[in-house]
Design an enzyme around this catalytic site. Structure first.
Site, PDB file in Angstrom:
ATOM      1  N   HIS A 145      45.466  32.915  43.908  1.00  0.00           N
ATOM      2  CA  HIS A 145      45.374  34.125  44.736  1.00  0.00           C
ATOM      3  C   HIS A 145      43.946  34.427  45.188  1.00  0.00           C
ATOM      4  O   HIS A 145      43.726  35.373  45.955  1.00  0.00           O
ATOM      5  CB  HIS A 145      45.946  35.327  43.970  1.00  0.00           C
ATOM      6  CG  HIS A 145      46.584  36.352  44.855  1.00  0.00           C
ATOM      7  ND1 HIS A 145      46.384  36.407  46.213  1.00  0.00           N
ATOM      8  CD2 HIS A 145      47.429  37.384  44.573  1.00  0.00           C
ATOM      9  CE1 HIS A 145      47.071  37.413  46.723  1.00  0.00           C
ATOM     10  NE2 HIS A 145      47.710  38.021  45.742  1.00  0.00           N
ATOM     11  N   ASP A 201      46.693  34.122  50.110  1.00  0.00           N
ATOM     12  CA  ASP A 201      47.329  35.436  50.034  1.00  0.00           C
ATOM     13  C   ASP A 201      48.849  35.291  49.990  1.00  0.00           C
ATOM     14  O   ASP A 201      49.400  34.238  50.337  1.00  0.00           O
ATOM     15  CB  ASP A 201      46.933  36.292  51.241  1.00  0.00           C
ATOM     16  CG  ASP A 201      45.457  36.648  51.239  1.00  0.00           C
ATOM     17  OD1 ASP A 201      44.881  36.768  50.127  1.00  0.00           O
ATOM     18  OD2 ASP A 201      44.874  36.803  52.323  1.00  0.00           O
TER      19      ASP A 201
END
Length: 558
Positions: free
Chosen positions: A531, A535
Protein backbone atom coordinates in the site's frame (compact mmCIF):
# COMPACT_ATOMS: atom_id res chain seq x y z
CA UNK A 1 45.12 6.97 -14.21
CA UNK A 2 44.22 5.48 -10.79
CA UNK A 3 41.43 2.93 -10.42
CA UNK A 4 38.81 3.86 -7.85
CA UNK A 5 37.66 1.06 -5.53
CA UNK A 6 34.12 1.44 -4.18
CA UNK A 7 32.07 -0.06 -1.37
CA UNK A 8 30.27 -2.94 -3.17
CA UNK A 9 26.57 -3.76 -2.89
CA UNK A 10 26.38 -7.18 -1.23
CA UNK A 11 22.71 -7.82 -2.01
CA UNK A 12 19.59 -6.03 -3.31
CA UNK A 13 18.55 -4.66 0.09
CA UNK A 14 22.04 -3.64 1.28
CA UNK A 15 22.71 0.13 1.19
CA UNK A 16 25.84 0.47 3.33
CA UNK A 17 28.84 -1.42 4.65
CA UNK A 18 31.46 -1.12 7.41
CA UNK A 19 35.18 -1.47 6.65
CA UNK A 20 36.40 -3.72 9.45
CA UNK A 21 40.02 -4.24 8.35
CA UNK A 22 42.45 -3.10 5.66
CA UNK A 23 44.53 -6.04 4.41
CA UNK A 24 46.96 -3.76 2.57
CA UNK A 25 48.55 -0.41 3.38
CA UNK A 26 49.40 2.49 1.02
CA UNK A 27 52.38 1.62 -1.14
CA UNK A 28 51.77 -2.12 -1.07
CA UNK A 29 51.69 -4.02 -4.36
CA UNK A 30 48.27 -5.48 -5.09
CA UNK A 31 47.39 -8.21 -7.59
CA UNK A 32 44.05 -8.29 -9.39
CA UNK A 33 41.46 -10.26 -7.34
CA UNK A 34 43.76 -10.24 -4.28
CA UNK A 35 41.83 -9.54 -1.04
CA UNK A 36 42.14 -5.82 -0.32
CA UNK A 37 39.92 -5.15 2.68
CA UNK A 38 37.28 -6.76 4.86
CA UNK A 39 33.74 -5.46 5.20
CA UNK A 40 30.71 -6.22 7.29
CA UNK A 41 27.16 -5.41 6.25
CA UNK A 42 23.83 -6.01 7.89
CA UNK A 43 23.77 -9.51 6.39
CA UNK A 44 27.29 -10.69 5.57
CA UNK A 45 31.01 -10.41 6.37
CA UNK A 46 33.35 -10.70 3.39
CA UNK A 47 36.78 -10.03 1.91
CA UNK A 48 36.68 -7.65 -1.05
CA UNK A 49 39.13 -8.36 -3.89
CA UNK A 50 41.04 -5.71 -5.79
CA UNK A 51 39.49 -4.87 -9.19
CA UNK A 52 42.92 -4.15 -10.71
CA UNK A 53 46.64 -4.82 -10.30
CA UNK A 54 49.01 -2.07 -9.16
CA UNK A 55 49.95 -0.22 -5.99
CA UNK A 56 47.53 0.74 -3.23
CA UNK A 57 47.37 4.51 -3.33
CA UNK A 58 45.17 6.54 -1.03
CA UNK A 59 42.97 4.92 1.62
CA UNK A 60 39.98 7.25 1.86
CA UNK A 61 37.92 5.42 4.49
CA UNK A 62 39.31 4.32 7.84
CA UNK A 63 38.68 1.00 9.60
CA UNK A 64 35.46 1.00 11.59
CA UNK A 65 33.75 3.53 9.32
CA UNK A 66 30.32 2.81 7.78
CA UNK A 67 29.68 4.26 4.31
CA UNK A 68 27.05 4.03 1.59
CA UNK A 69 27.47 1.60 -1.33
CA UNK A 70 29.44 2.97 -4.32
CA UNK A 71 31.44 5.29 -2.02
CA UNK A 72 35.09 5.43 -3.15
CA UNK A 73 37.14 3.84 -0.35
CA UNK A 74 40.62 3.79 -1.93
CA UNK A 75 42.52 4.02 -5.19
CA UNK A 76 44.82 1.60 -7.03
CA UNK A 77 47.71 3.26 -8.84
CA UNK A 78 49.21 1.74 -11.97
CA UNK A 79 52.52 -0.04 -11.36
CA UNK A 80 55.33 2.51 -11.25
CA UNK A 81 53.14 5.42 -10.16
CA UNK A 82 54.02 7.36 -7.07
CA UNK A 83 52.35 6.18 -3.88
CA UNK A 84 49.46 8.35 -2.78
CA UNK A 85 48.65 9.84 0.55
CA UNK A 86 49.10 8.08 3.88
CA UNK A 87 46.70 5.81 5.65
CA UNK A 88 43.19 6.85 6.40
CA UNK A 89 43.83 7.04 10.09
CA UNK A 90 45.03 10.57 9.45
CA UNK A 91 42.04 11.44 7.29
CA UNK A 92 38.97 12.93 8.99
CA UNK A 93 35.88 10.74 9.06
CA UNK A 94 32.68 12.01 7.46
CA UNK A 95 30.46 14.11 9.66
CA UNK A 96 27.65 11.56 9.71
CA UNK A 97 29.86 8.73 11.04
CA UNK A 98 31.40 8.18 14.43
CA UNK A 99 35.07 9.04 14.90
CA UNK A 100 37.12 6.22 13.38
CA UNK A 101 39.94 4.51 15.29
CA UNK A 102 43.49 4.60 13.97
CA UNK A 103 44.14 2.30 11.04
CA UNK A 104 46.57 0.17 13.06
CA UNK A 105 44.16 -0.24 15.98
CA UNK A 106 42.26 -3.53 16.11
CA UNK A 107 38.65 -2.59 16.82
CA UNK A 108 36.23 -5.20 18.27
CA UNK A 109 34.41 -5.24 14.93
CA UNK A 110 37.64 -5.88 13.05
CA UNK A 111 38.68 -8.67 15.42
CA UNK A 112 35.28 -10.39 15.13
CA UNK A 113 35.18 -10.19 11.33
CA UNK A 114 38.79 -11.29 11.05
CA UNK A 115 38.25 -14.38 13.19
CA UNK A 116 35.20 -15.39 11.17
CA UNK A 117 36.93 -14.98 7.81
CA UNK A 118 40.13 -16.62 9.06
CA UNK A 119 38.20 -19.73 10.06
CA UNK A 120 36.68 -20.06 6.59
CA UNK A 121 39.85 -19.44 4.57
CA UNK A 122 40.25 -21.72 1.53
CA UNK A 123 42.49 -24.76 1.88
CA UNK A 124 45.75 -24.89 -0.12
CA UNK A 125 45.75 -26.49 -3.56
CA UNK A 126 46.12 -30.27 -3.37
CA UNK A 127 49.20 -31.78 -5.02
CA UNK A 128 48.36 -33.75 -8.14
CA UNK A 129 44.61 -33.54 -7.59
CA UNK A 130 41.71 -31.34 -8.66
CA UNK A 131 40.31 -29.09 -5.94
CA UNK A 132 36.53 -28.73 -5.73
CA UNK A 133 35.52 -25.37 -4.32
CA UNK A 134 32.33 -23.84 -2.95
CA UNK A 135 30.96 -22.02 -6.03
CA UNK A 136 29.55 -18.50 -6.05
CA UNK A 137 25.86 -18.87 -6.88
CA UNK A 138 25.18 -15.20 -7.66
CA UNK A 139 26.86 -11.81 -7.25
CA UNK A 140 25.61 -11.19 -3.69
CA UNK A 141 26.31 -14.73 -2.43
CA UNK A 142 29.43 -15.06 -0.25
CA UNK A 143 28.89 -18.45 1.41
CA UNK A 144 27.06 -21.74 1.06
CA UNK A 145 26.04 -24.69 3.22
CA UNK A 146 26.83 -28.26 2.17
CA UNK A 147 23.56 -30.06 2.83
CA UNK A 148 24.44 -33.48 1.40
CA UNK A 149 27.37 -35.36 -0.11
CA UNK A 150 26.20 -37.45 -3.06
CA UNK A 151 29.52 -39.34 -3.22
CA UNK A 152 31.78 -40.79 -0.54
CA UNK A 153 35.55 -41.05 -0.36
CA UNK A 154 36.77 -43.72 -2.78
CA UNK A 155 33.85 -43.38 -5.20
CA UNK A 156 34.50 -42.94 -8.91
CA UNK A 157 33.15 -39.62 -10.20
CA UNK A 158 32.46 -38.66 -13.82
CA UNK A 159 32.98 -35.12 -15.07
CA UNK A 160 29.79 -33.03 -14.59
CA UNK A 161 28.27 -35.72 -12.35
CA UNK A 162 26.53 -34.21 -9.26
CA UNK A 163 28.87 -34.59 -6.29
CA UNK A 164 27.22 -32.61 -3.48
CA UNK A 165 24.20 -30.43 -2.71
CA UNK A 166 24.41 -26.90 -1.36
CA UNK A 167 22.01 -24.36 0.06
CA UNK A 168 22.68 -20.62 -0.15
CA UNK A 169 20.74 -17.49 0.69
CA UNK A 170 18.94 -17.72 -2.65
CA UNK A 171 19.06 -21.21 -4.11
CA UNK A 172 19.43 -24.94 -3.45
CA UNK A 173 21.47 -26.72 -6.10
CA UNK A 174 23.43 -29.84 -6.99
CA UNK A 175 27.08 -29.08 -7.79
CA UNK A 176 28.69 -31.10 -10.61
CA UNK A 177 32.23 -32.43 -10.48
CA UNK A 178 34.74 -30.33 -12.49
CA UNK A 179 36.75 -33.44 -13.42
CA UNK A 180 36.59 -37.22 -13.69
CA UNK A 181 38.42 -39.42 -11.21
CA UNK A 182 38.19 -40.78 -7.68
CA UNK A 183 36.96 -38.72 -4.75
CA UNK A 184 40.05 -38.90 -2.51
CA UNK A 185 39.22 -36.41 0.22
CA UNK A 186 36.20 -34.63 1.72
CA UNK A 187 37.37 -31.54 3.58
CA UNK A 188 34.02 -30.08 4.69
CA UNK A 189 31.30 -32.23 6.30
CA UNK A 190 27.56 -32.00 5.72
CA UNK A 191 25.87 -29.12 7.50
CA UNK A 192 28.92 -26.84 7.38
CA UNK A 193 28.70 -23.30 6.01
CA UNK A 194 31.84 -21.99 4.28
CA UNK A 195 32.92 -19.00 2.21
CA UNK A 196 32.89 -19.18 -1.59
CA UNK A 197 36.08 -20.57 -3.18
CA UNK A 198 36.78 -22.69 -0.07
CA UNK A 199 38.16 -26.11 -1.09
CA UNK A 200 35.57 -28.67 0.02
CA UNK A 201 36.91 -31.85 -1.60
CA UNK A 202 39.64 -33.27 -3.85
CA UNK A 203 39.38 -35.45 -6.96
CA UNK A 204 42.46 -37.67 -7.53
CA UNK A 205 45.88 -36.70 -6.24
CA UNK A 206 46.90 -39.83 -4.35
CA UNK A 207 45.38 -42.43 -2.06
CA UNK A 208 41.90 -41.82 -0.78
CA UNK A 209 41.67 -40.39 2.70
CA UNK A 210 38.96 -42.52 4.19
CA UNK A 211 39.01 -40.82 7.57
CA UNK A 212 35.86 -39.00 8.63
CA UNK A 213 35.71 -35.40 7.41
CA UNK A 214 37.03 -32.81 9.79
CA UNK A 215 34.46 -30.83 11.72
CA UNK A 216 33.70 -27.31 10.59
CA UNK A 217 36.19 -24.76 11.85
CA UNK A 218 34.92 -22.63 14.73
CA UNK A 219 34.35 -18.97 14.10
CA UNK A 220 35.63 -17.80 17.47
CA UNK A 221 38.88 -18.15 19.38
CA UNK A 222 39.34 -21.02 21.83
CA UNK A 223 38.02 -20.31 25.31
CA UNK A 224 40.69 -20.70 28.04
CA UNK A 225 39.68 -22.61 31.17
CA UNK A 226 38.52 -20.60 34.13
CA UNK A 227 40.96 -20.03 36.96
CA UNK A 228 40.59 -22.39 39.94
CA UNK A 229 37.93 -21.18 42.32
CA UNK A 230 36.40 -18.72 39.80
CA UNK A 231 32.70 -18.19 39.97
CA UNK A 232 32.34 -15.97 36.86
CA UNK A 233 32.70 -16.80 33.16
CA UNK A 234 35.72 -15.44 31.30
CA UNK A 235 35.40 -12.62 28.81
CA UNK A 236 36.25 -15.04 26.02
CA UNK A 237 33.39 -17.33 26.98
CA UNK A 238 30.96 -14.43 26.93
CA UNK A 239 32.20 -13.34 23.51
CA UNK A 240 31.82 -16.86 22.14
CA UNK A 241 28.19 -17.05 23.25
CA UNK A 242 27.02 -13.68 21.98
CA UNK A 243 24.38 -13.58 19.22
CA UNK A 244 25.45 -13.28 15.58
CA UNK A 245 25.42 -9.67 14.40
CA UNK A 246 27.33 -7.22 12.25
CA UNK A 247 29.64 -4.44 13.50
CA UNK A 248 26.95 -1.94 12.51
CA UNK A 249 24.41 -3.69 14.75
CA UNK A 250 26.89 -3.92 17.62
CA UNK A 251 27.71 -0.22 17.27
CA UNK A 252 24.01 0.71 17.45
CA UNK A 253 23.58 -1.55 20.48
CA UNK A 254 26.62 -0.05 22.24
CA UNK A 255 25.51 3.54 21.53
CA UNK A 256 22.06 2.81 23.00
CA UNK A 257 23.21 0.61 25.91
CA UNK A 258 21.33 -2.45 24.56
CA UNK A 259 22.23 -6.02 25.50
CA UNK A 260 22.09 -7.96 22.21
CA UNK A 261 21.16 -11.10 24.14
CA UNK A 262 17.76 -9.46 24.68
CA UNK A 263 17.20 -8.84 20.93
CA UNK A 264 15.52 -11.47 18.73
CA UNK A 265 17.31 -12.06 15.42
CA UNK A 266 15.30 -12.60 12.24
CA UNK A 267 18.27 -13.24 9.96
CA UNK A 268 19.76 -16.54 8.85
CA UNK A 269 20.65 -18.75 11.84
CA UNK A 270 19.24 -16.15 14.21
CA UNK A 271 21.55 -13.34 13.06
CA UNK A 272 20.51 -9.94 14.43
CA UNK A 273 19.93 -7.50 11.56
CA UNK A 274 19.87 -3.72 11.51
CA UNK A 275 16.05 -3.81 11.34
CA UNK A 276 15.97 -6.08 14.41
CA UNK A 277 18.00 -3.70 16.60
CA UNK A 278 16.12 -0.63 15.35
CA UNK A 279 12.80 -2.38 15.95
CA UNK A 280 13.92 -3.26 19.46
CA UNK A 281 14.79 0.39 20.13
CA UNK A 282 11.48 1.61 18.71
CA UNK A 283 9.70 -0.88 20.96
CA UNK A 284 10.86 1.15 23.94
CA UNK A 285 13.15 -1.38 25.62
CA UNK A 286 15.15 0.91 27.91
CA UNK A 287 17.75 -0.95 30.01
CA UNK A 288 18.42 2.24 32.02
CA UNK A 289 14.92 2.04 33.53
CA UNK A 290 15.77 -1.17 35.40
CA UNK A 291 17.37 0.43 38.52
CA UNK A 292 14.35 2.70 39.05
CA UNK A 293 12.02 -0.26 38.80
CA UNK A 294 14.11 -2.18 41.32
CA UNK A 295 14.06 0.74 43.75
CA UNK A 296 10.29 1.07 43.44
CA UNK A 297 9.81 -2.48 44.71
CA UNK A 298 11.38 -1.71 48.11
CA UNK A 299 8.76 -1.13 50.81
CA UNK A 300 8.56 2.38 52.23
CA UNK A 301 10.80 2.99 55.25
CA UNK A 302 13.21 0.18 54.43
CA UNK A 303 16.42 2.21 54.22
CA UNK A 304 19.99 1.74 55.35
CA UNK A 305 21.60 3.98 58.00
CA UNK A 306 23.06 6.05 55.19
CA UNK A 307 19.63 6.56 53.64
CA UNK A 308 20.19 4.10 50.79
CA UNK A 309 17.27 1.70 50.14
CA UNK A 310 18.06 -1.86 51.10
CA UNK A 311 18.10 -4.45 48.28
CA UNK A 312 14.81 -6.12 47.50
CA UNK A 313 14.46 -9.80 48.24
CA UNK A 314 15.46 -12.05 45.35
CA UNK A 315 12.27 -13.46 43.78
CA UNK A 316 11.91 -17.21 43.63
CA UNK A 317 12.90 -18.73 40.32
CA UNK A 318 9.90 -19.91 38.29
CA UNK A 319 9.53 -23.63 37.88
CA UNK A 320 10.70 -24.63 34.44
CA UNK A 321 7.87 -25.99 32.31
CA UNK A 322 8.33 -29.55 31.17
CA UNK A 323 8.93 -29.80 27.41
CA UNK A 324 6.07 -30.88 25.20
CA UNK A 325 6.37 -34.47 23.96
CA UNK A 326 7.57 -34.78 20.39
CA UNK A 327 10.68 -34.38 18.27
CA UNK A 328 12.65 -31.11 18.12
CA UNK A 329 14.26 -30.79 14.68
CA UNK A 330 16.48 -27.85 13.65
CA UNK A 331 15.29 -25.80 10.69
CA UNK A 332 16.92 -26.55 7.37
CA UNK A 333 18.89 -23.76 5.73
CA UNK A 334 16.08 -23.18 3.21
CA UNK A 335 13.36 -23.12 5.88
CA UNK A 336 15.39 -20.66 7.96
CA UNK A 337 15.79 -18.38 4.94
CA UNK A 338 12.08 -18.60 4.06
CA UNK A 339 11.18 -17.67 7.65
CA UNK A 340 13.51 -14.69 7.56
CA UNK A 341 12.19 -13.48 4.21
CA UNK A 342 8.55 -13.74 5.27
CA UNK A 343 9.14 -11.73 8.47
CA UNK A 344 11.16 -9.16 6.51
CA UNK A 345 8.39 -8.74 3.92
CA UNK A 346 5.61 -8.30 6.49
CA UNK A 347 7.75 -5.76 8.34
CA UNK A 348 8.67 -3.88 5.14
CA UNK A 349 5.40 -3.67 3.21
CA UNK A 350 1.98 -2.62 4.55
CA UNK A 351 0.05 -5.54 3.06
CA UNK A 352 -3.46 -5.08 1.70
CA UNK A 353 -5.45 -7.87 0.00
CA UNK A 354 -8.41 -7.76 -2.36
CA UNK A 355 -10.34 -10.83 -3.54
CA UNK A 356 -12.12 -11.09 -6.92
CA UNK A 357 -14.43 -13.89 -8.07
CA UNK A 358 -13.89 -14.86 -11.71
CA UNK A 359 -16.23 -16.91 -13.92
CA UNK A 360 -13.85 -19.38 -15.61
CA UNK A 361 -16.58 -21.33 -17.47
CA UNK A 362 -15.47 -20.14 -20.91
CA UNK A 363 -11.86 -21.21 -20.28
CA UNK A 364 -12.87 -24.53 -18.67
CA UNK A 365 -14.89 -25.48 -21.76
CA UNK A 366 -12.06 -24.40 -24.09
CA UNK A 367 -9.51 -26.44 -22.14
CA UNK A 368 -11.70 -29.57 -22.05
CA UNK A 369 -12.21 -29.32 -25.80
CA UNK A 370 -8.55 -28.70 -26.71
CA UNK A 371 -6.33 -30.34 -24.05
CA UNK A 372 -5.84 -33.74 -25.77
CA UNK A 373 -5.05 -32.24 -29.18
CA UNK A 374 -2.96 -29.48 -27.57
CA UNK A 375 -0.63 -31.92 -25.81
CA UNK A 376 -0.30 -34.08 -28.92
CA UNK A 377 0.41 -31.03 -31.07
CA UNK A 378 2.80 -29.15 -28.75
CA UNK A 379 4.25 -31.77 -26.40
CA UNK A 380 3.08 -29.91 -23.27
CA UNK A 381 -0.03 -30.31 -21.12
CA UNK A 382 -2.67 -27.59 -21.28
CA UNK A 383 -3.14 -26.33 -17.71
CA UNK A 384 -4.88 -23.26 -16.33
CA UNK A 385 -1.60 -21.51 -15.36
CA UNK A 386 -0.79 -20.06 -18.81
CA UNK A 387 -4.32 -18.61 -19.01
CA UNK A 388 -3.87 -16.90 -15.65
CA UNK A 389 -0.34 -15.75 -16.51
CA UNK A 390 -1.41 -14.21 -19.83
CA UNK A 391 -4.27 -12.37 -18.09
CA UNK A 392 -1.82 -11.05 -15.47
CA UNK A 393 0.57 -9.84 -18.18
CA UNK A 394 -2.31 -8.03 -19.91
CA UNK A 395 -3.30 -6.29 -16.66
CA UNK A 396 0.31 -5.43 -15.75
CA UNK A 397 0.78 -3.73 -19.12
CA UNK A 398 -2.23 -1.51 -18.41
CA UNK A 399 -1.24 -0.83 -14.80
CA UNK A 400 2.59 -0.65 -14.60
CA UNK A 401 2.55 0.54 -10.98
CA UNK A 402 1.61 -3.02 -9.94
CA UNK A 403 4.76 -4.21 -11.75
CA UNK A 404 6.89 -1.62 -9.95
CA UNK A 405 9.03 -1.55 -6.82
CA UNK A 406 10.22 0.94 -4.21
CA UNK A 407 13.89 1.96 -4.30
CA UNK A 408 14.63 4.30 -1.42
CA UNK A 409 12.33 7.29 -1.84
CA UNK A 410 11.67 6.54 -5.52
CA UNK A 411 9.53 4.13 -7.54
CA UNK A 412 11.08 1.82 -10.11
CA UNK A 413 8.77 1.27 -13.12
CA UNK A 414 10.17 -1.97 -14.50
CA UNK A 415 10.52 -2.16 -18.27
CA UNK A 416 10.04 -5.93 -18.43
CA UNK A 417 7.38 -8.15 -16.90
CA UNK A 418 9.30 -10.95 -15.16
CA UNK A 419 6.81 -13.38 -13.65
CA UNK A 420 7.80 -15.51 -10.65
CA UNK A 421 5.98 -18.84 -10.32
CA UNK A 422 5.94 -20.21 -6.75
CA UNK A 423 6.80 -23.94 -6.76
CA UNK A 424 6.14 -26.10 -3.70
CA UNK A 425 8.96 -28.57 -2.99
CA UNK A 426 9.11 -31.43 -0.51
CA UNK A 427 11.76 -29.47 1.40
CA UNK A 428 10.42 -25.91 1.04
CA UNK A 429 9.34 -23.30 -1.48
CA UNK A 430 11.14 -21.68 -4.40
CA UNK A 431 10.11 -19.03 -6.92
CA UNK A 432 11.74 -19.42 -10.35
CA UNK A 433 11.33 -16.41 -12.64
CA UNK A 434 10.27 -16.36 -16.30
CA UNK A 435 11.96 -13.30 -17.78
CA UNK A 436 10.41 -10.91 -20.34
CA UNK A 437 7.06 -12.65 -20.43
CA UNK A 438 5.59 -9.73 -22.38
CA UNK A 439 7.51 -11.02 -25.42
CA UNK A 440 6.15 -14.60 -25.21
CA UNK A 441 2.95 -15.98 -26.70
CA UNK A 442 0.59 -18.41 -24.97
CA UNK A 443 2.53 -21.52 -26.02
CA UNK A 444 5.84 -19.94 -24.97
CA UNK A 445 4.42 -19.20 -21.51
CA UNK A 446 2.98 -22.74 -21.18
CA UNK A 447 6.33 -24.35 -22.04
CA UNK A 448 8.28 -22.01 -19.74
CA UNK A 449 6.04 -22.76 -16.74
CA UNK A 450 6.47 -26.53 -17.14
CA UNK A 451 10.23 -26.14 -17.70
CA UNK A 452 11.02 -24.05 -14.60
CA UNK A 453 8.76 -26.15 -12.36
CA UNK A 454 10.45 -29.41 -13.41
CA UNK A 455 13.96 -27.98 -13.02
CA UNK A 456 13.08 -26.46 -9.64
CA UNK A 457 12.04 -29.88 -8.32
CA UNK A 458 15.20 -31.41 -9.80
CA UNK A 459 17.48 -28.69 -8.30
CA UNK A 460 18.62 -27.70 -11.78
CA UNK A 461 17.87 -23.95 -11.67
CA UNK A 462 20.64 -21.43 -12.32
CA UNK A 463 21.05 -18.55 -9.81
CA UNK A 464 19.77 -15.90 -12.22
CA UNK A 465 16.57 -17.92 -12.74
CA UNK A 466 15.37 -17.21 -9.19
CA UNK A 467 16.08 -13.49 -9.12
CA UNK A 468 14.90 -10.40 -10.98
CA UNK A 469 11.15 -11.07 -10.68
CA UNK A 470 8.74 -8.13 -10.87
CA UNK A 471 5.44 -9.91 -10.05
CA UNK A 472 4.64 -13.32 -8.52
CA UNK A 473 1.92 -15.94 -8.98
CA UNK A 474 1.25 -18.50 -6.26
CA UNK A 475 -1.28 -21.30 -6.81
CA UNK A 476 -2.49 -22.80 -3.54
CA UNK A 477 -5.87 -23.61 -5.11
CA UNK A 478 -4.53 -26.98 -6.22
CA UNK A 479 -4.72 -28.03 -2.56
CA UNK A 480 -8.40 -27.10 -2.31
CA UNK A 481 -8.35 -23.67 -0.68
CA UNK A 482 -10.93 -21.09 -1.74
CA UNK A 483 -8.49 -18.19 -1.51
CA UNK A 484 -5.49 -17.07 0.55
CA UNK A 485 -3.67 -13.89 1.54
CA UNK A 486 -0.12 -14.41 0.24
CA UNK A 487 2.94 -12.47 1.42
CA UNK A 488 4.66 -10.21 -1.12
CA UNK A 489 7.97 -11.40 -2.57
CA UNK A 490 10.31 -8.47 -1.83
CA UNK A 491 11.14 -6.06 -3.39
CA UNK A 492 8.08 -6.50 -5.62
CA UNK A 493 4.90 -4.47 -5.20
CA UNK A 494 2.32 -7.24 -5.51
CA UNK A 495 1.58 -10.98 -5.59
CA UNK A 496 -1.43 -12.82 -7.05
CA UNK A 497 -2.86 -15.77 -5.13
CA UNK A 498 -4.81 -18.34 -7.18
CA UNK A 499 -7.69 -20.06 -5.40
CA UNK A 500 -9.50 -23.32 -6.09
CA UNK A 501 -11.69 -23.86 -9.16
CA UNK A 502 -15.18 -25.08 -8.23
CA UNK A 503 -18.67 -25.33 -9.70
CA UNK A 504 -21.09 -22.91 -8.02
CA UNK A 505 -24.67 -21.71 -8.50
CA UNK A 506 -24.65 -18.19 -9.91
CA UNK A 507 -27.40 -15.70 -10.72
CA UNK A 508 -27.18 -14.64 -14.38
CA UNK A 509 -29.18 -12.02 -16.22
CA UNK A 510 -30.22 -12.73 -19.82
CA UNK A 511 -30.52 -10.19 -22.61
CA UNK A 512 -34.14 -9.50 -21.70
CA UNK A 513 -33.28 -8.67 -18.10
CA UNK A 514 -34.52 -11.94 -16.62
CA UNK A 515 -32.54 -13.52 -13.76
CA UNK A 516 -31.72 -17.22 -13.94
CA UNK A 517 -29.67 -19.58 -11.78
CA UNK A 518 -26.90 -21.44 -13.59
CA UNK A 519 -24.01 -23.72 -12.63
CA UNK A 520 -20.72 -21.98 -13.43
CA UNK A 521 -17.02 -22.72 -12.90
CA UNK A 522 -15.86 -20.12 -10.36
CA UNK A 523 -12.35 -19.28 -9.16
CA UNK A 524 -11.21 -16.67 -6.63
CA UNK A 525 -8.06 -14.64 -7.06
CA UNK A 526 -6.39 -12.55 -4.33
CA UNK A 527 -4.11 -9.61 -5.08
CA UNK A 528 -1.76 -8.82 -2.21
CA UNK A 529 -0.23 -5.38 -2.72
CA UNK A 530 2.16 -2.94 -1.06
CA UNK A 531 0.00 0.00 0.00
CA UNK A 532 3.01 2.32 -0.03
CA UNK A 533 2.87 2.51 -3.83
CA UNK A 534 -0.30 0.70 -4.93
CA UNK A 535 -3.57 2.37 -3.91
CA UNK A 536 -6.84 0.49 -3.53
CA UNK A 537 -8.13 2.08 -6.74
CA UNK A 538 -5.07 0.85 -8.68
CA UNK A 539 -5.53 -2.66 -7.30
CA UNK A 540 -9.24 -2.65 -8.16
CA UNK A 541 -8.62 -1.51 -11.74
CA UNK A 542 -5.88 -4.11 -12.16
CA UNK A 543 -8.12 -6.92 -10.94
CA UNK A 544 -11.08 -5.73 -13.02
CA UNK A 545 -8.99 -5.92 -16.20
CA UNK A 546 -7.54 -9.28 -15.13
CA UNK A 547 -11.06 -10.65 -14.54
CA UNK A 548 -12.43 -9.31 -17.84
CA UNK A 549 -9.57 -10.86 -19.82
CA UNK A 550 -10.29 -14.32 -18.41
CA UNK A 551 -14.08 -14.14 -18.61
CA UNK A 552 -14.00 -12.90 -22.22
CA UNK A 553 -11.06 -15.03 -23.41
CA UNK A 554 -10.36 -14.60 -27.13
CA UNK A 555 -6.61 -15.26 -27.43
CA UNK A 556 -5.25 -18.00 -29.68
CA UNK A 557 -3.67 -20.70 -27.49
CA UNK A 558 -1.47 -22.13 -30.27
Amino acid sequence: MPTEVVMPQMGESITEGTITKWLKKPGDTVARDEPLFEISTDKVDAEIPSPAAGTLGEIKIAEGTTVQINTVVCTIEESGSAAAAGPAAAAPAKAETAAAPAADTATPAAVDAASTIEAAAPAPTSEGGTDIVMPQMGESITEGTITKWLKKVGDTVARDEPIFEISTDKVDAEIPSPAAGILTEIKVPEGSTVQINTVVAVIGGGAAKAAAPAPAAPTSKAVPPAAPGSATPTASAEAGDRPKSSPLVRKIAKDNNVDLAQVSGSGSAGRITKDDILGHLEGGAKPAAAPATAAATIPAGMVSPTGTPTPAATPAKPVAASPQPGELVPMTKMRSIIASRMVESKRTSPHVHTVFKVDMTRIVKLREKEKAKYEQRNGVKLTYMPFVTRAAIHALRKHPIVNGAIEGDAIRYNKNINIGIAVALDWGLIVPVIKQTEERNFLGIARAIVDVAERARGKKLAPDEISGGTFTLTNAGIFGEQFGTPIINQPQAAILGIGGLNKEAEVLTDKDGNDVIAIRSIQRFTLGFDHRIVDGADAGKFMSDFKAYLENWSEDIG
